[in-house]
Motif scaffolding. Structure first.
Motif, short mmCIF file in Angstrom:
data_model
loop_
_atom_site.label_atom_id
_atom_site.label_comp_id
_atom_site.label_asym_id
_atom_site.label_seq_id
_atom_site.Cartn_x
_atom_site.Cartn_y
_atom_site.Cartn_z
N LYS A 51 0.82 -1.18 0.05
CA LYS A 51 -0.01 -0.17 0.03
C LYS A 51 0.82 1.25 0.04
CE LYS A 51 -3.07 2.39 3.09
NZ LYS A 51 -3.81 2.48 4.31
N HIS A 52 1.92 1.31 0.81
CA HIS A 52 2.60 2.67 0.95
C HIS A 52 3.53 2.78 -0.16
CE1 HIS A 52 0.95 2.47 5.05
NE2 HIS A 52 1.30 3.47 5.18
N VAL B 204 7.38 2.58 6.87
CA VAL B 204 7.81 1.14 7.19
C VAL B 204 8.39 0.82 8.68
CG1 VAL B 204 9.29 -0.67 6.42
CG2 VAL B 204 8.29 0.65 4.59
N LEU B 205 9.08 1.85 9.01
CA LEU B 205 9.59 1.64 10.52
C LEU B 205 8.50 1.76 11.43
CD1 LEU B 205 11.98 1.59 12.26
CD2 LEU B 205 12.08 4.02 12.32
N TYR B 206 7.44 2.22 11.11
CA TYR B 206 6.23 2.32 12.09
C TYR B 206 5.52 0.86 12.38
CZ TYR B 206 5.29 7.27 12.94
OH TYR B 206 5.38 8.56 13.55
N TRP B 207 5.64 0.19 11.33
CA TRP B 207 4.92 -1.08 11.46
C TRP B 207 5.77 -1.97 12.55
CZ3 TRP B 207 1.26 -4.30 9.64
CH2 TRP B 207 1.36 -5.65 9.65
N PHE B 208 7.23 -1.65 12.77
CA PHE B 208 7.92 -2.43 13.42
C PHE B 208 7.77 -1.91 14.91
CE2 PHE B 208 9.72 -3.35 9.63
CZ PHE B 208 9.78 -4.79 9.70
N ILE B 209 7.55 -0.50 15.23
CA ILE B 209 7.80 0.18 16.29
C ILE B 209 6.31 0.46 17.17
CG2 ILE B 209 9.99 0.99 16.02
CD1 ILE B 209 8.83 3.85 15.34
N ASP B 210 5.20 0.47 16.16
CA ASP B 210 4.08 0.59 16.93
C ASP B 210 3.01 -0.36 16.89
OD1 ASP B 210 1.65 1.79 17.49
OD2 ASP B 210 1.87 3.70 16.40
N PRO B 211 2.79 -1.21 17.66
CA PRO B 211 1.75 -2.33 17.78
C PRO B 211 0.61 -2.18 17.15
CG PRO B 211 2.32 -1.70 20.01
CD PRO B 211 3.41 -1.06 19.16
N ARG B 212 0.06 -0.84 17.43
CA ARG B 212 -1.35 -0.71 17.15
C ARG B 212 -1.59 -0.79 15.78
NH1 ARG B 212 -1.40 5.36 19.76
NH2 ARG B 212 0.60 5.16 18.57
N THR C 260 12.12 13.27 -0.54
CA THR C 260 11.25 13.45 0.63
C THR C 260 10.43 12.23 0.68
OG1 THR C 260 11.53 15.79 0.80
CG2 THR C 260 9.58 14.94 1.64
N ILE C 261 10.05 12.01 -0.42
CA ILE C 261 9.11 10.82 -0.70
C ILE C 261 9.52 9.28 0.05
CG2 ILE C 261 7.60 9.36 -2.25
CD1 ILE C 261 7.37 11.74 -4.08
N ILE C 262 10.78 9.25 -0.43
CA ILE C 262 11.61 8.06 0.13
C ILE C 262 11.56 7.99 1.54
CG2 ILE C 262 13.49 6.54 -0.06
CD1 ILE C 262 13.70 7.69 -3.21
N ALA C 263 11.97 9.11 2.27
CA ALA C 263 12.11 9.31 3.47
C ALA C 263 10.90 9.01 4.26
CB ALA C 263 12.70 10.51 3.94
N VAL C 264 9.61 9.72 3.72
CA VAL C 264 8.45 9.32 4.40
C VAL C 264 7.91 7.92 4.22
CG1 VAL C 264 5.90 9.65 4.14
CG2 VAL C 264 7.49 11.62 3.98
#
Length: 347
Positions: free
Chosen positions: A33-34, A335-343, A326-330
């Motif tokens: 999706k991202h 992707v990192l949010y998947w691993f650090i945010d269990p929600r 900027t797009i690649i950084a976002v």
């Protein structure tokens, strides 16, 4: 033989293998999706950069020949050399295929391949923006943590006021003030460029000379940027202060600094992830005004020169490069949010 007891509620827990497959497939959908969204954004950048600079730039031949008379034959030859005599659809196709294959064309101003210009100037931009970004992130997070933890104190009011004042100041104005104080009046630091012509060619003299030239641009860049990290981190700390887990940590006898650094800060860092990754993406394009003020020979000053010339192929290439970073950084932050945010994994 007795059956194994069921968990509360009467439903059996899903096997570990099924949970692993579900998590893996969930991450695959999340990533697809991202990545798809990033790809669409990049395509929109490619389309818009082609048409925007043709709408606002005028005829490049008129700009190139405004100070010298040329015959119609010479104008036609210049137009053919630059590919401007081709139909619009052919120019667009050449632009898309060239960008995707890293063949960015030649600069109107320098008559050199744009890719070579970018490679030549990119290290200077990375040095300035990278140094300023690291200092701004560390300084902003460190002050923001302590400011939020001591909300309402003189420390908090002083740093928030100073940070907001610098954050709202125009970069070119602040750069001029820095030049007047530290270069003109005090004569401590150089102003223009990255090196002094009289510096010996050996490594250490060159490194020290570059560091000497780097101080004022980095100071200006950091002063304008760090307040954003300060305010985000302060707000995150304020959201965590009343949490039950901090009360439990204090009840265990931990010192206030330990409660802050070991418990509050790790949870408060989550909202700053996107901001930090945006800063990483902005390393390529985050110092355009600073480079222009201090004549720093990076991509920012190249972009400004291309605007005034105007150099349409350089503007197109840098616009795509700045936007893509900027797009690649976002995307990396998502992707990192998947691993650090269990929600996110649960949803």
């Amino acid at each position: 033989m007795t059956a194994a007891p069921l968990p509360a509620g009467g439903a059996s827990a899903p096997p570990a293998g099924r949970r692993a497959r579900r998590t893996s497939s969930g991450f695959g959908r999340y990533l697809l999706k991202h990545v798809g969204g990033a790809a669409v954004s990049l395509l929109l950048v490619l389309f818009s950069s082609f048409f925007i600079f043709r709408l606002i730039g005028g005829d490049p031949i008129d700009q190139l020949t405004r100070e010298r008379p040329v015959s119609p034959e010479q104008r036609a030859a210049m137009r053919a050399e630059m590919g401007l005599d081709q139909p619009m659809w052919k120019q667009f196709w050449d632009y898309i295929t060239g960008t995707l294959t890293m063949d960015l064309g030649d600069s109107f101003q320098y008559r050199r391949p744009i890719f070579d210009l970018i490679v030549e100037r990119l290290p200077a931009t990375l040095l300035l923006s990278g140094t300023g970004m690291v200092i701004a992130v560390v300084l902003g997070l460190w002050i923001g943590t302590r400011s939020g933890w001591r909300q309402g104190s003189r420390y908090d009011r002083g740093h928030v006021s100073t940070g907001l004042l610098l954050y709202s100041a125009p970069t070119f104005w602040l750069g001029m003030i820095v030049i007047l104080v530290f270069a003109r009046y005090m004569g401590i630091f150089p102003v223009n460029g990255m090196r002094s012509p009289s510096t010996p060619p050996e490594f250490w003299p060159q490194a020290l000379d570059i560091a000497h030239h780097l101080v004022l641009p980095v100071l200006t860049y950091t002063a304008v940027v760090y307040a954003g990290y300060l305010m985000i981190m302060r707000s995150s700390i304020l959201d965590e202060i009343g949490s039950d887990y901090l009360t439990t940590a204090r009840a265990k006898g931990l010192r206030d600094d330990e409660v802050r650094d070991k418990h509050a800060v790790p949870n408060a860092l989550l909202p700053t992830v996107t901001l930090v990754f945006l800063a990483i993406g902005g390393v390529v394009n985050g110092s355009i005004v600073t480079e222009a003020v201090f004549s720093w020979p990076g991509l920012g000053s190249l972009f400004v020169q291309a605007i005034f010339y105007p150099d349409r192929p350089v503007l197109q290439a840098l616009f795509v490069l700045f936007s893509a970073s900027t797009i690649i950084a976002v995307l990396a932050a998502e992707v990192l949010y998947w691993f650090i945010d269990p929600r996110i994994r649960k949803s």
